[in-house]
Design a protein around this motif. Structure first.
Motif, PDB file in Angstrom:
ATOM      1  N   UNK B 163       0.840  -1.202   0.000  1.00  0.00           N
ATOM      2  CA  UNK B 163       0.000   0.000   0.000  1.00  0.00           C
ATOM      3  C   UNK B 163       0.880   1.259   0.000  1.00  0.00           C
ATOM      4  N   UNK B 164       0.834   2.031  -1.059  1.00  0.00           N
ATOM      5  CA  UNK B 164       1.742   3.186  -1.163  1.00  0.00           C
ATOM      6  C   UNK B 164       1.491   4.234  -0.084  1.00  0.00           C
ATOM      7  N   UNK B 165       0.254   4.323   0.345  1.00  0.00           N
ATOM      8  CA  UNK B 165      -0.057   5.331   1.347  1.00  0.00           C
ATOM      9  C   UNK B 165       0.575   4.963   2.692  1.00  0.00           C
ATOM     10  N   UNK B 166       0.407   3.725   3.063  1.00  0.00           N
ATOM     11  CA  UNK B 166       1.001   3.282   4.319  1.00  0.00           C
ATOM     12  C   UNK B 166       2.524   3.347   4.237  1.00  0.00           C
ATOM     13  N   UNK B 167       3.016   3.026   3.077  1.00  0.00           N
ATOM     14  CA  UNK B 167       4.450   3.083   2.877  1.00  0.00           C
ATOM     15  C   UNK B 167       4.976   4.503   3.065  1.00  0.00           C
ATOM     16  N   UNK B 168       4.258   5.435   2.509  1.00  0.00           N
ATOM     17  CA  UNK B 168       4.608   6.834   2.679  1.00  0.00           C
ATOM     18  C   UNK B 168       4.619   7.220   4.152  1.00  0.00           C
ATOM     19  N   UNK B 169       3.613   6.753   4.855  1.00  0.00           N
ATOM     20  CA  UNK B 169       3.524   7.055   6.284  1.00  0.00           C
ATOM     21  C   UNK B 169       4.713   6.492   7.050  1.00  0.00           C
ATOM     22  N   UNK B 170       5.078   5.278   6.684  1.00  0.00           N
ATOM     23  CA  UNK B 170       6.221   4.677   7.375  1.00  0.00           C
ATOM     24  C   UNK B 170       7.497   5.459   7.101  1.00  0.00           C
ATOM     25  N   UNK B 171       7.682   5.867   5.867  1.00  0.00           N
ATOM     26  CA  UNK B 171       8.872   6.636   5.541  1.00  0.00           C
ATOM     27  C   UNK B 171       8.894   7.978   6.268  1.00  0.00           C
ATOM     28  N   UNK B 172       7.729   8.573   6.355  1.00  0.00           N
ATOM     29  CA  UNK B 172       7.642   9.829   7.089  1.00  0.00           C
ATOM     30  C   UNK B 172       8.067   9.639   8.540  1.00  0.00           C
ATOM     31  N   UNK B 173       7.584   8.552   9.109  1.00  0.00           N
ATOM     32  CA  UNK B 173       7.938   8.310  10.511  1.00  0.00           C
ATOM     33  C   UNK B 173       9.428   8.050  10.661  1.00  0.00           C
TER      34      UNK B 173
END
Lengths: 332, 332
Positions: B163-173
């Motif tokens: 999921x690209x959205x969750x992936x983005x969130x993880x990278x942000x964190x």
DNA sequence: CGGCACAATGCTCACATTGAGCATAAGTGA
DNA sequence: TCACTTATGCTCAATGTGAGCATTGTGCCG
């Protein structure tokens, strides 16, 4: 230190010493430039009805304390909680009014920020200006009138000790918390001020819970609250006043779009002080906390202001964005 | 919101829903320029013996939680606690290992600072360098070696989501907490980093409590601790790192007299970063945090240093004295 | 004894941050 | 149109802050 056995006993069978645990929430909103907390009507033990903070039992079905609280409040208020933070866990001393029958009683207090003030669902619940409970904390109109009376009584309290050493200590605390005797007012010391007043006997809740003991009129020392809820409120305010300086939590209280002045009014409402307008804007601008929308205000008096919105990205960018607010010297 | 009845039920008979409550203490000392926490030996449930923080049941005979803790620790360690602060109340999720049998289980965690390191009384108790448990937090020798491994694994964790959205969130964190992808390292985010590692499965305590699941060697991710005690430790370190910037709490860890360099070493040990020597001294001087004694060091290499002592008066003077420590850019 | 290594201390300097205030713009209501 | 109110742009002096240079004492090693 604890022996291995001790530790084991604790960790594995602490249930041998169960306690009553509750939740208390300070739910904060800011409308019309006033800071408000949600209060409910409470049956005092002997003092009749009074107001208190929403409180409830610990709900066991939730994985985390915080998520339990969140669900509990959202279910009851039909409001989304923008920000939730654990405040403090209060023990027995403060939980007057239920003499523990062999049981400990704790309450875990939370601070929550909500964006909008709905009519507050239930009839018994209502939003109250928090300075009604802690009038000495509001310096927006200059030095609060309540302080004149309070200071006199505090000085008397300090003077009533004969032991010079203890007297010295009391005076030091007055200087530290209330800025007497040459000290400076620090708007974050809300709890310390409350506790000092409590010790000095200026807080009616202090004198047992019998309503008869309300010798202290609520004028200068504010409206009372049930149980230790004013202490909890004071904790919340102090924490929030500190937090807004280094985290952009104020935005949890703002509508989707707003003017810089509304934002300033909100920060001022929380901190209880006035800020220099131009410098405030400069700060917000250079921190990149907001971005402009194409809307402007209309209808109000004065030049129309640009509407802005919070830039969510800052939560990722800056290490610790917030307002370093230094109060202006000039009164208002 | 809560109805009046709800509230009353809670406040007066929360005992209908009793919980197991315990105390945990992070007792901190600093000797030889290393930050240490007191640990005890604990019988893990299935994983054999391991180390943990001193913990005990809530002692009902004390008026205040904090005073109870103080008495409890002082009785067991024969050490005076200089500074005590409530950290956080942890709920079920974190208290793995005792599946609550209908009961909630909470632990109220405290941070305590002690001045001297005595031999630690009981045999099972010992002082451990806290970076042994959280190696990635020590930047005093430059970027910690543990991070190379950790970062690779964290990036893999972020990449494993489809999921690209969750992936983005993880990278942000990752950027926010570990300073990856162009973010900056913030030494106060100790807890956030630990929790991220926990979620990413890099913390052995995460995989149930069976010893067999210890696939993660403790090299890069540090030594494990019993229960959720590493989380508690991380909370304590983060809090302390924040606190020393605006409150003179470091002095609770120092002997009666000390040199400015020893003080600097202690601050560096806690914050895990290096400071610019001259600027550190300037800061301490202009804040008036210490006063000179007539002693000087001797025997050590280098020019002898003046011994100073903490000026207790500053607790009353300045509104919020502490160190605003900005790490130097250069490594060591 | 001279030279070195190592800390302690003193001082400078450029640059960023901050508290305050002046000035101008753009609306509303009388 | 004037009076009033708020929005917004900009300047200035004082202070705070990050870095680095220089000098001074001490123990140690040829």
């Amino acid at each position: 230190m604890t022996t291995a056995q001790d530790t084991q006993r604790t960790e594995e069978s602490a249930l041998s010493n169960p306690s009553a645990v509750g939740l208390v929430a300070v739910i904060v909103a800011a409308t019309d430039g006033e800071p408000r907390a949600l209060t409910v009507e409470v049956d005092g033990q002997a003092s009749g009805r009074s107001r208190g903070l929403p409180a409830g039992p610990l709900v066991p079905e939730h994985p985390t304390l915080e998520r339990g609280l969140r669900a509990w409040v959202e279910r009851q208020t039909h409001q989304r909680l923008g920000y939730v933070e654990q405040l403090y866990t209060f023990g027995d001393r403060d939980r007057q009014g239920d003499e523990s029958q062999g049981l400990h009683s704790l309450s875990v207090a939370y601070l929550a920020l909500v964006r909008e003030v709905r009519p507050a669902g239930l009839a018994e619940a209502s939003w109250r200006n928090w300075y009604g409970y802690l009038p000495w904390e509001d310096w927006r109109e200059g030095r609060p009138a309540a302080l004149t009376d309070i200071e006199a009584r505090l000085l008397a309290w300090a003077a009533e000790t004969t032991d010079p050493k203890q007297r010295r200590r009391r005076e030091d605390r007055l200087a530290l918390t209330f800025g007497l005797c040459g000290g400076a007012w620090n708007e974050e010391r809300v709890l310390e001020r409350y506790e000092l007043l409590f010790e000095a006997g200026l807080i009616p809740e202090a004198q047992g819970q019998s309503g008869a003991a309300s010798t202290t009129e609520s004028g200068a020392t504010g409206a009372p609250m049930a149980f230790d809820h004013r202490r909890v409120l004071a904790t919340a305010i102090g924490r929030l006043r500190g937090k807004i300086k280094y985290r952009p939590v104020v935005f949890e209280l703002m509508p989707p779009t707003f003017t810089l002045f509304q934002l300033q009014r909100t920060v001022e409402a929380l901190s209880g002080t006035n800020l220099h307008k131009q410098n405030f804007r400069r700060l917000v601008a250079q921190q990149g906390l907001v971005e402009e929308t194409d809307g402007v205000t209309s209808g109000a008096t004065g030049r129309p202001a640009r509407l802005v919105r919070f830039r969510r990205e800052v939560l990722l960018e800056r290490p610790a964005p917030g307002f370093r607010l230094r109060a202006t010297r000039k009164p208002a």
